[in-house]
Design an enzyme around this catalytic site. Structure first.
Site, short mmCIF file in Angstrom:
data_model
loop_
_atom_site.label_atom_id
_atom_site.label_comp_id
_atom_site.label_asym_id
_atom_site.label_seq_id
_atom_site.Cartn_x
_atom_site.Cartn_y
_atom_site.Cartn_z
N ASN A 9 22.80 -45.05 29.97
CA ASN A 9 21.36 -44.96 29.75
C ASN A 9 20.65 -45.56 30.97
OD1 ASN A 9 18.73 -45.01 28.84
ND2 ASN A 9 19.05 -46.65 27.36
N LYS A 11 17.56 -45.60 31.62
CA LYS A 11 16.23 -46.13 31.28
C LYS A 11 15.21 -45.60 32.31
CE LYS A 11 18.43 -49.94 28.94
NZ LYS A 11 18.36 -51.37 28.54
N HIS A 94 16.54 -46.19 20.30
CA HIS A 94 16.94 -47.33 21.12
C HIS A 94 16.03 -48.52 20.81
CE1 HIS A 94 17.65 -49.84 24.67
NE2 HIS A 94 18.79 -49.19 24.81
N GLU A 96 14.52 -50.55 22.60
CA GLU A 96 13.30 -50.62 23.40
C GLU A 96 12.24 -49.67 22.86
OE1 GLU A 96 15.96 -51.88 27.25
OE2 GLU A 96 15.15 -49.84 27.11
N GLU A 166 23.86 -51.81 18.89
CA GLU A 166 23.29 -52.54 20.01
C GLU A 166 22.57 -53.78 19.50
OE1 GLU A 166 22.29 -49.82 23.68
OE2 GLU A 166 20.78 -49.66 22.14
N GLY A 172 20.21 -56.15 28.03
CA GLY A 172 19.52 -56.54 29.25
C GLY A 172 19.44 -58.03 29.48
N SER A 213 24.74 -55.25 27.37
CA SER A 213 25.33 -55.98 28.50
C SER A 213 26.82 -55.68 28.68
CB SER A 213 25.10 -57.49 28.33
OG SER A 213 23.72 -57.79 28.34
N GLY A 234 23.85 -49.76 29.79
CA GLY A 234 22.53 -49.80 30.39
C GLY A 234 22.60 -50.02 31.89
N GLY A 235 22.26 -51.23 32.34
CA GLY A 235 22.16 -51.51 33.78
C GLY A 235 23.39 -51.16 34.58
#
Length: 255
Positions: A9, A11, A94, A96, A166, A172, A213, A234-235
Protein backbone atom coordinates in the site's frame (compact mmCIF):
# COMPACT_ATOMS: atom_id res chain seq x y z
CA UNK A 1 -3.65 -24.51 1.31
CA UNK A 2 -4.03 -20.73 1.48
CA UNK A 3 -1.51 -19.17 -0.89
CA UNK A 4 0.55 -16.41 0.76
CA UNK A 5 -0.10 -12.87 -0.45
CA UNK A 6 1.91 -9.70 -0.02
CA UNK A 7 0.33 -6.37 -0.98
CA UNK A 8 2.10 -3.01 -0.98
CA UNK A 9 0.00 0.00 0.00
CA UNK A 10 1.86 3.03 -1.29
CA UNK A 11 -0.63 5.43 0.32
CA UNK A 12 -0.27 9.05 -0.93
CA UNK A 13 3.24 8.65 -2.29
CA UNK A 14 4.91 8.76 -5.72
CA UNK A 15 4.12 10.84 -8.77
CA UNK A 16 3.35 9.15 -12.08
CA UNK A 17 6.98 9.48 -13.18
CA UNK A 18 8.22 8.12 -9.87
CA UNK A 19 5.73 5.26 -10.11
CA UNK A 20 7.08 4.24 -13.50
CA UNK A 21 10.63 4.12 -12.17
CA UNK A 22 9.70 2.20 -9.03
CA UNK A 23 7.39 -0.32 -10.71
CA UNK A 24 9.82 -0.99 -13.54
CA UNK A 25 12.68 -1.88 -11.22
CA UNK A 26 10.62 -3.57 -8.51
CA UNK A 27 8.61 -5.72 -10.93
CA UNK A 28 11.78 -7.13 -12.49
CA UNK A 29 12.70 -8.58 -9.08
CA UNK A 30 9.21 -9.52 -7.93
CA UNK A 31 8.33 -11.54 -11.02
CA UNK A 32 11.15 -13.96 -10.22
CA UNK A 33 9.58 -14.89 -6.86
CA UNK A 34 7.24 -17.85 -7.02
CA UNK A 35 4.84 -19.33 -4.49
CA UNK A 36 3.35 -16.01 -3.36
CA UNK A 37 0.69 -13.69 -4.74
CA UNK A 38 2.05 -10.17 -5.23
CA UNK A 39 -0.02 -6.97 -5.38
CA UNK A 40 0.99 -3.33 -5.74
CA UNK A 41 -1.44 -0.54 -4.74
CA UNK A 42 -0.26 2.90 -5.94
CA UNK A 43 -2.35 6.11 -5.76
CA UNK A 44 -5.23 6.48 -8.23
CA UNK A 45 -3.29 8.88 -10.47
CA UNK A 46 -0.58 6.26 -11.04
CA UNK A 47 -2.74 3.21 -11.68
CA UNK A 48 -2.71 3.53 -15.46
CA UNK A 49 1.07 3.89 -15.60
CA UNK A 50 1.53 0.92 -13.26
CA UNK A 51 -0.97 -1.19 -15.19
CA UNK A 52 0.97 -0.80 -18.43
CA UNK A 53 4.23 -1.85 -16.78
CA UNK A 54 2.73 -4.82 -14.91
CA UNK A 55 0.96 -6.37 -17.89
CA UNK A 56 2.01 -10.00 -18.21
CA UNK A 57 4.18 -9.85 -15.09
CA UNK A 58 1.95 -11.95 -12.84
CA UNK A 59 1.91 -9.08 -10.33
CA UNK A 60 -1.52 -7.81 -9.35
CA UNK A 61 -2.61 -4.19 -9.24
CA UNK A 62 -4.91 -2.75 -6.60
CA UNK A 63 -6.61 0.53 -5.78
CA UNK A 64 -6.44 1.98 -2.27
CA UNK A 65 -10.14 2.79 -2.05
CA UNK A 66 -13.33 3.28 -4.08
CA UNK A 67 -16.91 4.51 -3.74
CA UNK A 68 -19.82 2.09 -3.57
CA UNK A 69 -21.97 3.82 -6.17
CA UNK A 70 -21.75 2.86 -9.84
CA UNK A 71 -21.69 6.51 -10.97
CA UNK A 72 -23.16 9.87 -10.06
CA UNK A 73 -22.60 13.25 -8.41
CA UNK A 74 -19.80 12.27 -6.03
CA UNK A 75 -17.08 14.80 -6.72
CA UNK A 76 -13.59 13.46 -6.18
CA UNK A 77 -14.67 9.83 -5.85
CA UNK A 78 -13.82 6.80 -8.01
CA UNK A 79 -16.40 4.17 -8.93
CA UNK A 80 -16.01 0.37 -8.87
CA UNK A 81 -16.21 0.28 -12.66
CA UNK A 82 -13.34 2.77 -12.93
CA UNK A 83 -11.23 0.65 -10.60
CA UNK A 84 -12.12 -2.53 -12.50
CA UNK A 85 -10.78 -1.09 -15.76
CA UNK A 86 -7.25 -1.22 -14.35
CA UNK A 87 -7.25 -3.29 -11.18
CA UNK A 88 -8.08 -6.73 -9.89
CA UNK A 89 -7.84 -5.74 -6.20
CA UNK A 90 -9.04 -2.95 -3.95
CA UNK A 91 -8.20 -2.04 -0.35
CA UNK A 92 -11.30 -1.28 1.71
CA UNK A 93 -11.66 0.18 5.19
CA UNK A 94 -8.02 0.98 5.86
CA UNK A 95 -7.62 2.51 9.32
CA UNK A 96 -6.55 5.82 7.79
CA UNK A 97 -9.81 5.91 5.83
CA UNK A 98 -11.73 5.13 9.01
CA UNK A 99 -9.80 7.63 11.16
CA UNK A 100 -9.35 10.58 8.80
CA UNK A 101 -12.37 10.28 6.50
CA UNK A 102 -15.08 8.93 8.76
CA UNK A 103 -15.53 5.52 7.17
CA UNK A 104 -17.55 3.05 9.21
CA UNK A 105 -18.21 -0.68 9.12
CA UNK A 106 -21.42 0.15 7.27
CA UNK A 107 -19.76 2.17 4.50
CA UNK A 108 -16.99 -0.43 4.21
CA UNK A 109 -19.67 -3.09 3.79
CA UNK A 110 -21.36 -1.10 1.03
CA UNK A 111 -18.02 -0.86 -0.77
CA UNK A 112 -17.41 -4.57 -0.29
CA UNK A 113 -20.75 -5.46 -1.84
CA UNK A 114 -19.92 -3.14 -4.76
CA UNK A 115 -16.57 -4.92 -5.15
CA UNK A 116 -18.42 -8.23 -5.22
CA UNK A 117 -20.73 -6.97 -7.96
CA UNK A 118 -17.70 -5.90 -10.00
CA UNK A 119 -15.80 -9.16 -9.28
CA UNK A 120 -12.90 -7.34 -7.66
CA UNK A 121 -10.79 -8.98 -4.95
CA UNK A 122 -11.17 -6.86 -1.80
CA UNK A 123 -8.59 -6.49 0.95
CA UNK A 124 -10.79 -5.57 3.91
CA UNK A 125 -8.97 -4.00 6.86
CA UNK A 126 -9.90 -4.42 10.51
CA UNK A 127 -8.05 -3.48 13.67
CA UNK A 128 -8.20 -1.81 17.06
CA UNK A 129 -6.81 1.54 18.21
CA UNK A 130 -4.16 1.92 20.91
CA UNK A 131 -6.79 3.01 23.42
CA UNK A 132 -8.93 -0.04 22.63
CA UNK A 133 -5.89 -2.31 22.79
CA UNK A 134 -4.83 -0.98 26.18
CA UNK A 135 -8.42 -1.32 27.43
CA UNK A 136 -8.42 -5.02 26.49
CA UNK A 137 -11.11 -4.46 23.85
CA UNK A 138 -9.29 -6.08 20.92
CA UNK A 139 -11.58 -9.11 20.75
CA UNK A 140 -14.78 -7.07 20.94
CA UNK A 141 -13.72 -4.42 18.42
CA UNK A 142 -12.10 -6.67 15.82
CA UNK A 143 -14.89 -9.24 15.95
CA UNK A 144 -17.54 -6.55 15.44
CA UNK A 145 -15.61 -4.92 12.59
CA UNK A 146 -15.22 -8.27 10.83
CA UNK A 147 -18.85 -9.28 11.27
CA UNK A 148 -20.31 -5.93 10.21
CA UNK A 149 -17.91 -5.07 7.40
CA UNK A 150 -18.22 -8.48 5.69
CA UNK A 151 -21.93 -9.22 6.16
CA UNK A 152 -24.31 -10.12 3.31
CA UNK A 153 -21.54 -11.42 1.04
CA UNK A 154 -22.50 -14.32 -1.24
CA UNK A 155 -21.03 -17.64 0.00
CA UNK A 156 -19.49 -18.35 -3.40
CA UNK A 157 -17.62 -15.03 -3.35
CA UNK A 158 -16.44 -15.19 0.26
CA UNK A 159 -13.31 -17.34 -0.31
CA UNK A 160 -11.98 -14.74 -2.76
CA UNK A 161 -11.99 -12.03 -0.09
CA UNK A 162 -8.88 -11.10 1.85
CA UNK A 163 -8.94 -9.73 5.37
CA UNK A 164 -6.06 -7.63 6.73
CA UNK A 165 -5.63 -7.43 10.48
CA UNK A 166 -4.03 -4.06 11.10
CA UNK A 167 -3.74 -3.01 14.73
CA UNK A 168 -4.06 0.74 14.34
CA UNK A 169 -1.46 1.39 17.03
CA UNK A 170 1.14 -0.39 14.86
CA UNK A 171 0.51 1.40 11.56
CA UNK A 172 3.25 3.82 10.60
CA UNK A 173 4.56 3.92 14.15
CA UNK A 174 7.40 1.45 13.82
CA UNK A 175 5.78 -0.46 16.70
CA UNK A 176 4.64 -3.78 15.27
CA UNK A 177 2.63 -6.38 17.10
CA UNK A 178 4.43 -9.68 17.61
CA UNK A 179 3.79 -12.87 15.66
CA UNK A 180 2.07 -14.97 18.33
CA UNK A 181 -0.11 -12.08 19.50
CA UNK A 182 -1.24 -11.22 15.98
CA UNK A 183 -1.83 -14.89 15.19
CA UNK A 184 -4.03 -15.24 18.27
CA UNK A 185 -6.24 -12.39 17.07
CA UNK A 186 -6.58 -14.00 13.65
CA UNK A 187 -7.21 -17.50 15.02
CA UNK A 188 -9.39 -16.66 18.01
CA UNK A 189 -11.23 -13.54 16.83
CA UNK A 190 -11.24 -13.05 13.05
CA UNK A 191 -11.68 -16.65 11.88
CA UNK A 192 -14.51 -17.34 14.39
CA UNK A 193 -16.28 -14.18 13.16
CA UNK A 194 -15.82 -15.38 9.57
CA UNK A 195 -17.15 -18.81 10.56
CA UNK A 196 -20.28 -17.18 11.97
CA UNK A 197 -20.84 -15.48 8.63
CA UNK A 198 -19.83 -18.21 6.16
CA UNK A 199 -19.23 -21.47 8.02
CA UNK A 200 -15.98 -22.94 9.27
CA UNK A 201 -14.79 -24.41 5.97
CA UNK A 202 -15.03 -21.06 4.19
CA UNK A 203 -13.52 -19.24 7.18
CA UNK A 204 -10.47 -21.48 6.94
CA UNK A 205 -10.18 -20.76 3.20
CA UNK A 206 -10.17 -16.96 3.52
CA UNK A 207 -6.69 -15.47 3.65
CA UNK A 208 -5.90 -13.14 6.54
CA UNK A 209 -2.90 -10.83 6.28
CA UNK A 210 -1.07 -8.90 8.97
CA UNK A 211 -0.40 -5.19 8.51
CA UNK A 212 1.35 -2.69 10.72
CA UNK A 213 5.04 -1.78 10.50
CA UNK A 214 5.99 -4.94 8.60
CA UNK A 215 9.66 -4.96 7.58
CA UNK A 216 12.15 -7.48 6.23
CA UNK A 217 13.47 -7.79 9.78
CA UNK A 218 10.19 -8.97 11.33
CA UNK A 219 8.43 -10.56 8.34
CA UNK A 220 9.54 -14.10 9.19
CA UNK A 221 8.06 -13.79 12.65
CA UNK A 222 4.61 -13.07 11.22
CA UNK A 223 4.76 -15.42 8.24
CA UNK A 224 5.76 -18.37 10.42
CA UNK A 225 2.42 -18.15 12.22
CA UNK A 226 -0.13 -20.73 10.99
CA UNK A 227 -3.07 -18.33 10.64
CA UNK A 228 -1.25 -15.38 9.04
CA UNK A 229 -1.20 -15.66 5.25
CA UNK A 230 0.95 -12.73 4.25
CA UNK A 231 1.09 -8.98 4.78
CA UNK A 232 -0.36 -5.65 3.80
CA UNK A 233 2.82 -3.57 3.74
CA UNK A 234 2.91 0.21 4.08
CA UNK A 235 6.13 2.24 4.13
CA UNK A 236 8.38 -0.71 3.36
CA UNK A 237 6.55 -1.27 0.05
CA UNK A 238 8.16 1.93 -1.27
CA UNK A 239 11.65 0.48 -0.78
CA UNK A 240 12.53 -2.04 -3.45
CA UNK A 241 14.91 -4.23 -1.49
CA UNK A 242 12.64 -4.21 1.58
CA UNK A 243 9.50 -5.17 -0.30
CA UNK A 244 11.28 -7.84 -2.30
CA UNK A 245 12.76 -9.32 0.89
CA UNK A 246 9.32 -9.36 2.56
CA UNK A 247 7.83 -11.06 -0.49
CA UNK A 248 10.58 -13.68 -0.50
CA UNK A 249 9.92 -14.33 3.20
CA UNK A 250 6.25 -14.99 2.46
CA UNK A 251 7.09 -17.25 -0.47
CA UNK A 252 9.33 -19.39 1.71
CA UNK A 253 6.38 -20.23 4.01
CA UNK A 254 4.35 -21.98 1.30
CA UNK A 255 4.33 -25.73 1.75
Amino acid sequence: MRKPLVAGNWKMNKTIAETRDLVFTMSMKLRKIEGVEKVICPPFMSLMAASALLEGSGIGLGAQNMHWEEKGAFTGEVSPAMVKELCGYVILGHSERRSYFGETDQTVNRKLLAAQAMDLVPIVCVGETLEQYESKLTREIVSAQTSQSLRDVAPAYAPRMIVAYEPVWAIGTGKASNGPEANDVVKDVIRPALAELFGNETAQAIRVLYGGSVTSANADEFFSQPDIDGALVGGASLKIDEFVAITKAAASTEA
